[in-house]
Motif scaffolding. Structure first.
Motif, mmCIF file in Angstrom:
data_model
loop_
_atom_site.group_PDB
_atom_site.id
_atom_site.type_symbol
_atom_site.label_atom_id
_atom_site.label_comp_id
_atom_site.label_asym_id
_atom_site.label_seq_id
_atom_site.Cartn_x
_atom_site.Cartn_y
_atom_site.Cartn_z
ATOM 1 N N UNK A 49 57.891 22.105 76.033
ATOM 2 C CA UNK A 49 58.387 20.767 76.370
ATOM 3 C C UNK A 49 59.627 20.812 77.252
ATOM 4 N N UNK A 50 60.345 21.911 77.199
ATOM 5 C CA UNK A 50 61.508 22.071 78.082
ATOM 6 C C UNK A 50 61.645 23.536 78.460
ATOM 7 N N UNK A 51 62.338 23.750 79.581
ATOM 8 C CA UNK A 51 62.436 25.079 80.169
ATOM 9 C C UNK A 51 63.819 25.678 79.943
ATOM 10 N N UNK A 80 71.482 12.280 78.391
ATOM 11 C CA UNK A 80 72.351 12.261 77.212
ATOM 12 C C UNK A 80 73.466 11.226 77.322
ATOM 13 N N UNK A 81 73.703 10.704 78.530
ATOM 14 C CA UNK A 81 74.840 9.814 78.751
ATOM 15 C C UNK A 81 74.429 8.356 78.895
ATOM 16 N N UNK A 82 73.183 8.032 78.605
ATOM 17 C CA UNK A 82 72.727 6.656 78.715
ATOM 18 C C UNK A 82 71.497 6.405 77.868
ATOM 19 N N UNK A 83 70.873 5.278 78.094
ATOM 20 C CA UNK A 83 69.656 4.899 77.371
ATOM 21 C C UNK A 83 68.453 5.497 78.097
ATOM 22 N N UNK A 84 68.338 6.814 78.028
ATOM 23 C CA UNK A 84 67.294 7.533 78.751
ATOM 24 C C UNK A 84 66.647 8.558 77.842
ATOM 25 N N UNK A 85 65.483 9.025 78.249
ATOM 26 C CA UNK A 85 64.766 10.058 77.514
ATOM 27 C C UNK A 85 64.817 11.362 78.315
ATOM 28 N N UNK A 86 64.812 12.514 77.625
ATOM 29 C CA UNK A 86 64.766 13.780 78.366
ATOM 30 C C UNK A 86 63.441 13.919 79.100
ATOM 31 N N UNK A 87 63.475 14.559 80.240
ATOM 32 C CA UNK A 87 62.287 14.725 81.073
ATOM 33 C C UNK A 87 61.488 15.912 80.581
ATOM 34 N N UNK A 88 60.277 15.663 80.115
ATOM 35 C CA UNK A 88 59.419 16.728 79.611
ATOM 36 C C UNK A 88 59.076 17.704 80.726
ATOM 37 N N UNK A 89 59.183 18.989 80.405
ATOM 38 C CA UNK A 89 58.865 20.025 81.375
ATOM 39 C C UNK A 89 60.056 20.495 82.176
ATOM 40 N N UNK A 90 61.156 19.753 82.114
ATOM 41 C CA UNK A 90 62.368 20.157 82.840
ATOM 42 C C UNK A 90 63.260 20.959 81.901
ATOM 43 N N UNK A 91 64.450 21.254 82.345
ATOM 44 C CA UNK A 91 65.420 21.930 81.501
ATOM 45 C C UNK A 91 66.804 21.488 81.915
ATOM 46 N N UNK A 92 67.808 21.778 81.099
ATOM 47 C CA UNK A 92 69.165 21.330 81.441
ATOM 48 C C UNK A 92 69.716 22.032 82.686
ATOM 49 N N UNK A 93 69.252 23.242 82.945
ATOM 50 C CA UNK A 93 69.751 24.005 84.091
ATOM 51 C C UNK A 93 68.604 24.234 85.056
ATOM 52 N N UNK A 94 68.882 24.166 86.335
ATOM 53 C CA UNK A 94 67.843 24.296 87.358
ATOM 54 C C UNK A 94 67.715 25.743 87.823
ATOM 55 N N UNK A 95 66.473 26.253 87.850
ATOM 56 C CA UNK A 95 66.224 27.635 88.253
ATOM 57 C C UNK A 95 65.248 27.752 89.417
ATOM 58 N N UNK A 96 64.791 26.641 89.941
ATOM 59 C CA UNK A 96 63.893 26.700 91.082
ATOM 60 C C UNK A 96 62.707 25.756 90.927
ATOM 61 N N UNK A 97 62.064 25.416 92.076
ATOM 62 C CA UNK A 97 60.917 24.525 92.056
ATOM 63 C C UNK A 97 61.319 23.093 91.777
#
Length: 542
Positions: free
Chosen positions: A58-60, A470-487
């Motif tokens: 669900x997250x990277x 985490x800072x608003x009325x939002x949901x985490x993006x499935x398949x993403x991760x907190x840190x970007x590694x490419x693509x």
């Protein structure tokens, strides 16, 4: 020297955990004064896991599940994330106590088992990453945890027992600790697996090898039972993505350059000098093993951001244990036992700045003035116990590269030329944010809410950090991760792409937009402000 009393040793280790745990928790929250981006990265992973999301599916993240599951456990039990971080460290320390106790009572004498045990626990329980800044920080905590496990595994694997012998205790200690490394920071497992196996084989510790392998296999079977077979494929996939990514080929400096940096060259030369002295003293096995361990120490240090040489304290303990038992002289007439004593002291001296930084970090944390800090997640009152320094959290500091036509021709010629970020034909200016991440993310989240976006809308941020949810009325993006590694991870689950005018990393903003363009995905602008452009994602081609 006297053999350690096992009861005293156990009591001492538990007392250290109690004192450091209480010193952290008595403050009433976790007060972070540095590396806010790393803090947001940790909180993202913890909140996702606590909410039931599956790591590597669900997250990277390249970080193994045991690197943040102890913290997520306490969030799941109802603790605020600030207290959960500190309680998670206490839990990890308690889990390491049996192995630290065994290493101390079986291999060390006099005061050394207590000093070794104390520092191993400090590595876990500190509220500073070491380095040179005394500011309270939870950044790269998983490196500290991994070093603590590596300290014990290396000591047990490469040195002979002096007081107590048990192949079962040795094997279980090494196997469980190496499994922890594999499931928290795989770099450590890869770096130390071969040296430790070689050391055990040279000592003909076949039973220990078998027990260690069995313990590791048992941990793997348990993880498979709980998380499923797909967990391993996802973990491997995330690691391959990071290893092949061009986003950050190395954390600070290239490998050979790291070894010769002023902060590292002393330790590098001292390591090779110690190997030579051991060989001259007739300690051929010890000299070989220290030589084989050197690349592992160097590589882990190179791979970790900040290049903190935490291995030097461990090297000091190893040299003391590996020195000859009586006076032996080399062709220069040196007393090699005394020379190796001096080498050990030098190793301890080199490691002392980071060591003392971690040792007194709870004192620095306890002295933090409440008026200087503010909730790190201002819209999440259940996690108000995590606080960031007010000025660093809200005072914007940015770097930009404006055009000055009137500047001298030579200055214009030498001005760095960065590749332009182009969005739907519009060239975006180069700008990067420094301080002020809490205010920056909170401002964007509030703007989205006022414009009618949020709730179930899934938003990808074109930046190296994707923690806006985490800072608003939002949901985490499935398949993403907190840190970007490419693509463009999570693109298939994205409703909107948010492009900040001043991201953390302009280069990663450009990479993400290029990756989206390469997949033939149209982006239609639906909202624009002084902070960002929001675009609706079109159909994904193919």
């Amino acid at each position: 020297m006297s053999r350690p009393n096992p009861i005293y040793m156990a009591g001492f280790l538990l007392l250290v955990v109690a004192i450091y745990g209480a010193a952290a928790l008595l403050k009433g929250g976790l007060y972070v004064g540095n590396y806010e981006g790393d803090t947001a990265h940790l909180v993202d992973l913890v909140l996702r896991l606590a909410a039931g999301e599956r790591p590597h599916q669900d997250f990277m993240t390249p970080l193994g599940i045991l690197g943040y599951a102890p913290i997520a456990l306490f969030v799941r039990l109802g603790a605020g994330v600030g207290h959960a971080i500190m309680l998670g460290q206490v839990l990890v320390a308690l889990c390491l106590v049996p192995a630290i106790w065994w290493a101390g009572v079986s291999r060390l004498s006099g005061a050394w088992p207590y000093l070794f045990g104390f520092f191993a626990l400090v590595l876990v329980l500190a509220l500073s990453q070491g380095q040179v800044s005394s500011a309270t920080s939870i950044a790269m905590y998983y490196n500290r945890w991994a070093w603590a496990a590596a300290y014990v595994a290396v000591l047990v694997a490469v040195t002979e027992p002096r007081h107590r012998r048990s192949a079962l205790a040795d094997g279980l200690s090494i196997g469980m600790l190496m499994a922890f490394l594999a499931l928290s920071k795989l770099t450590y497992f890869i770096s130390f697996a071969v040296p430790l196996l070689l050391a055990l084989a040279l000592r003909r510790q076949w039973a220990v090898i078998g027990i260690a392998a069995g313990a590791g296999a048992g941990v793997a079977a348990l993880v498979t039972l709980v998380a499923g077979v797909a967990f391993w494929g996802g973990y491997l996939g995330d690691l391959i993505t990071v290893a092949s990514s061009g986003v950050r080929p190395y954390p600070t400096a290239p490998f050979l350059e790291t070894l010769r940096l002023p902060t590292h060259i002393g330790g590098t030369l001292l390591m090779f000098l110690s190997v030579i002295l051991l060989r001259q003293a007739g300690q051929r096995y010890e000299g070989l093993i220290l030589l084989v361990l050197a690349p592992a120490f160097f590589y882990v240090t190179f791979q970790n951001f900040g290049n903190d040489p935490q291995w030097t304290v461990l090297a000091g303990f190893l040299v003391l244990l590996m020195r000859p038992g009586e006076e032996v002289k080399n062709p220069f007439g040196w007393d090699l036992r005394q020379a190796l004593n001096m080498a050990a002291v030098a190793f301890f001296a080199i490691g002392s700045p980071a060591a003392f930084n971690m040792i007194y970090s709870p004192v620095v944390h306890f002295g933090a003035a409440d008026a200087d800090y503010t909730p790190f997640l201002p819209n999440r009152p259940d996690h108000a116990d995590l606080k960031g320094e007010l000025e660093r959290s809200y005072q914007f500091k940015v770097s930009s590269a404006p055009e000055y036509p009137a500047v001298a021709a030579q200055a214009r010629a030498l001005r760095p030329v960065a590749e332009k970020t182009v969005l739907n034909g519009e060239v975006l200016n180069w700008c990067e944010i420094g301080n002020g991440p809490v205010g920056w993310y909170r401002s964007m989240a509030q703007e989205l809410d006022a414009a009618g976006y949020g709730g179930e809308d899934r938003i990808m941020v074109a930046d190296i950090l994707n923690v806006l949810w985490m800072f608003g009325d939002l949901k985490p993006l499935k398949g993403s991760g907190p840190w970007y590694y490419g693509g463009a991870p999570g693109l298939e689950n994205t409703d909107y792409v948010l492009v900040p005018f001043c991201p953390y990393k302009t280069s990663e903003r450009r990479r993400i937009l290029k990756a989206i363009e390469a997949r033939g995905v149209p982006l239609t602008e639906v909202y624009r402000s002084e902070l960002f452009i929001l675009l609706r994602r079109g159909a994904i081609q193919g």
